[in-house]
Design an enzyme around this catalytic site. Structure first.
Site, PDB file in Angstrom:
ATOM      1  N   SER A  43       0.815  -1.224   0.000  1.00 53.89           N
ATOM      2  CA  SER A  43       0.000   0.000   0.000  1.00 53.89           C
ATOM      3  C   SER A  43       0.844   1.267   0.000  1.00 53.89           C
ATOM      4  O   SER A  43       0.299   2.366   0.093  1.00 53.89           O
ATOM      5  CB  SER A  43      -0.892   0.016   1.244  1.00 53.89           C
ATOM      6  N   HIS A 105       2.204  -4.585   9.685  1.00 54.34           N
ATOM      7  CA  HIS A 105       0.994  -4.867   8.912  1.00 54.34           C
ATOM      8  C   HIS A 105      -0.134  -5.320   9.836  1.00 54.34           C
ATOM      9  O   HIS A 105      -1.201  -5.705   9.385  1.00 54.34           O
ATOM     10  CB  HIS A 105       1.254  -5.966   7.873  1.00 54.34           C
ATOM     11  N   LYS A 260       5.803  -0.508 -10.408  1.00 54.23           N
ATOM     12  CA  LYS A 260       5.341   0.540 -11.315  1.00 54.23           C
ATOM     13  C   LYS A 260       5.091   1.860 -10.594  1.00 54.23           C
ATOM     14  O   LYS A 260       5.262   2.922 -11.162  1.00 54.23           O
ATOM     15  CB  LYS A 260       4.018   0.104 -11.949  1.00 54.23           C
TER      16      LYS A 260
HETATM   17  P1  A3P Z   1       3.091  -1.367  -7.529  1.00 52.26           P
HETATM   18  O1  A3P Z   1       3.275  -2.840  -7.405  1.00 52.26           O
HETATM   19  O2  A3P Z   1       1.683  -0.998  -7.905  1.00 52.26           O
HETATM   20  O3  A3P Z   1       4.090  -0.721  -8.408  1.00 52.26           O
HETATM   21  P2  A3P Z   1       4.780  -1.638  -0.208  1.00 52.26           P
HETATM   22  O4  A3P Z   1       5.912  -0.686  -0.064  1.00 52.26           O
HETATM   23  O5  A3P Z   1       3.696  -1.430   0.813  1.00 52.26           O
HETATM   24  O6  A3P Z   1       5.232  -3.031  -0.322  1.00 52.26           O
HETATM   25  O7  A3P Z   1       4.040  -1.239  -1.559  1.00 52.26           O
HETATM   26  C1  A3P Z   1       4.671  -1.446  -2.804  1.00 52.26           C
HETATM   27  C2  A3P Z   1       3.971  -0.611  -3.845  1.00 52.26           C
HETATM   28  O8  A3P Z   1       4.347   0.761  -3.686  1.00 52.26           O
HETATM   29  C3  A3P Z   1       4.409  -1.019  -5.250  1.00 52.26           C
HETATM   30  O9  A3P Z   1       3.296  -0.717  -6.086  1.00 52.26           O
HETATM   31  C4  A3P Z   1       5.588  -0.088  -5.467  1.00 52.26           C
HETATM   32  O10 A3P Z   1       5.950   0.083  -6.807  1.00 52.26           O
HETATM   33  C5  A3P Z   1       5.061   1.190  -4.849  1.00 52.26           C
HETATM   34  N1  A3P Z   1       6.131   2.106  -4.423  1.00 52.26           N
HETATM   35  C6  A3P Z   1       7.310   1.788  -3.834  1.00 52.26           C
HETATM   36  N2  A3P Z   1       8.028   2.899  -3.581  1.00 52.26           N
HETATM   37  C7  A3P Z   1       7.299   3.940  -4.022  1.00 52.26           C
HETATM   38  C8  A3P Z   1       7.526   5.346  -4.040  1.00 52.26           C
HETATM   39  N3  A3P Z   1       8.640   5.878  -3.580  1.00 52.26           N
HETATM   40  N4  A3P Z   1       6.563   6.118  -4.580  1.00 52.26           N
HETATM   41  C9  A3P Z   1       5.416   5.583  -5.057  1.00 52.26           C
HETATM   42  N5  A3P Z   1       5.151   4.263  -5.074  1.00 52.26           N
HETATM   43  C10 A3P Z   1       6.076   3.441  -4.552  1.00 52.26           C
END
Ligand code: A3P
Length: 302
Positions: A43, A105, A260
């Site tokens: 998230s 989490h 992404k």
């Molecule tokens: P996507 O798989 O849609 O690209 P978490 O950090 O909770 O594991 O969430 C990972 C999600 O946040 C992934 O989404 C990831 O690409 C995105 N994410 C990671 N770093 C980010 C950042 N600095 N800015 C925006 N989104 C980011």
């Protein structure tokens, strides 16, 4: 397939997290100065960790020398439940200087009592459930985290998601726990949305800093510090750092935290009728809780 998940007090926890959760419920000793970063997986946890670490440490490291350039944010801000579990491998929690930052989490309802009773604060980041679902699916497949469980096909996985069988799910209950607590005690919980951070990161950084008690002064604003922190923690910047391209912790490739980073990627994988189903489900689950408008806001990207 829910074999690698177990239900605990109404939530679906990955089996490997069960002991750490119970252990932290029993043994974690919160301090008033602790800061907890809470989320469903996928998230925006990594992003939030990078931002909070940078806000808090802005006077300790310059932007071109911050440890974020050489460490994955998850190494700098450990998960509370895993830290307790890994015990000996991790620093003694008591020796970490204030303010300690942890992420988790765990649903609000399962947080250790000392967290709820102390003055420590929690920042929760929520994301559109459809994007969260798709992001999680990629993460699971890429890391082959659950060795015994073949990933389900997308329709089956979606079905499980709709039944609430999803890591730390049901999604709506996880979100509502933190949403209600932010309403009941706005000093305890700050409820953020991934989509809002994407839309206005400068505003979000200010809001986070204010909430955690690390207010950015006018002088700092004038120096462009907020923009610097935002750029440092941006998806493009973090993704392209050597440590995040090549590094790995014991189970997970650092690169898989940066896929992404977009809003609405679900449209490439899920049908409009699947989206409608989630929307209806959320409306139904949240009816009577006074949070319908919140659900609409969360789903507004759908
Ligand atoms: P996507 O798989 O849609 O690209 P978490 O950090 O909770 O594991 O969430 C990972 C999600 O946040 C992934 O989404 C990831 O690409 C995105 N994410 C990671 N770093 C980010 C950042 N600095 N800015 C925006 N989104 C980011």
């Amino acid at each position: 397939d829910g074999r690698w998940l177990c239900q605990y007090k109404g939530f679906w926890c990955p089996v490997r997290c069960f002991r750490p959760i119970v252990s932290s419920e029993r043994h974690f000793d919160a301090r008033d100065t602790d800061i907890l970063l809470a989320s469903m997986p996928k998230s925006g946890t990594t992003w939030l960790k990078a931002l909070v670490f940078s806000i808090i440490n802005r006077n300790n490291y310059s932007i071109d020398q911050t440890p974020l350039l050489t460490s994955n944010p998850h190494a700098l801000v450990p998960f509370l439940e895993f830290n307790v579990y890994w015990g000996n491998d991790n620093p003694d929690l008591d020796t970490i200087p204030n303010p300690r930052i942890f992420s988790t989490h765990m649903p609000y309802e399962l947080l250790p009592n000392t967290i709820l009773e102390s003055k420590c604060r929690a920042v929760y980041i929520c994301r559109n459930p459809l994007d969260q679902f798709i992001s999680h699916r990629h993460f699971l497949i890429e890391n082959k985290i659950e060795k015994d469980a073949e990933p389900l096909d997308i329709d089956e996985a979606f079905e499980m998601f709709c039944k609430g069988i999803h890591p730390f799910g049901p999604f709506w209950d996880h979100m509502m726990g933190y949403w209600h607590s932010s309403l009941n005690n706005s000093r305890k919980v700050l409820f953020l949305k991934y989509e809002d951070l994407k839309e206005d990161i400068v505003f979000s950084v200010k809001k986070i800093a204010e909430f955690i008690g690390f207010h950015l002064s006018e002088e700092e604003e004038k120096q462009g510090l907020i923009e610097q922190i935002s750029r440092l923690c941006s998806f493009e910047n973090l993704k392209n750092l050597e440590v995040n391209k090549l590094g790995k912790n014991r189970v997970i490739q650092n690169s898989s935290y940066f896929r992404k980073g977009e809003v609405g990627d679900w449209t490439n994988y899920l049908s409009p009728s699947m989206a409608e189903r989630i929307e209806e489900l959320m409306q139904m689950k949240l009816r009577g809780s006074g949070a319908i408008s919140q659900a609409n806001v969360i789903l507004s990207t759908s």
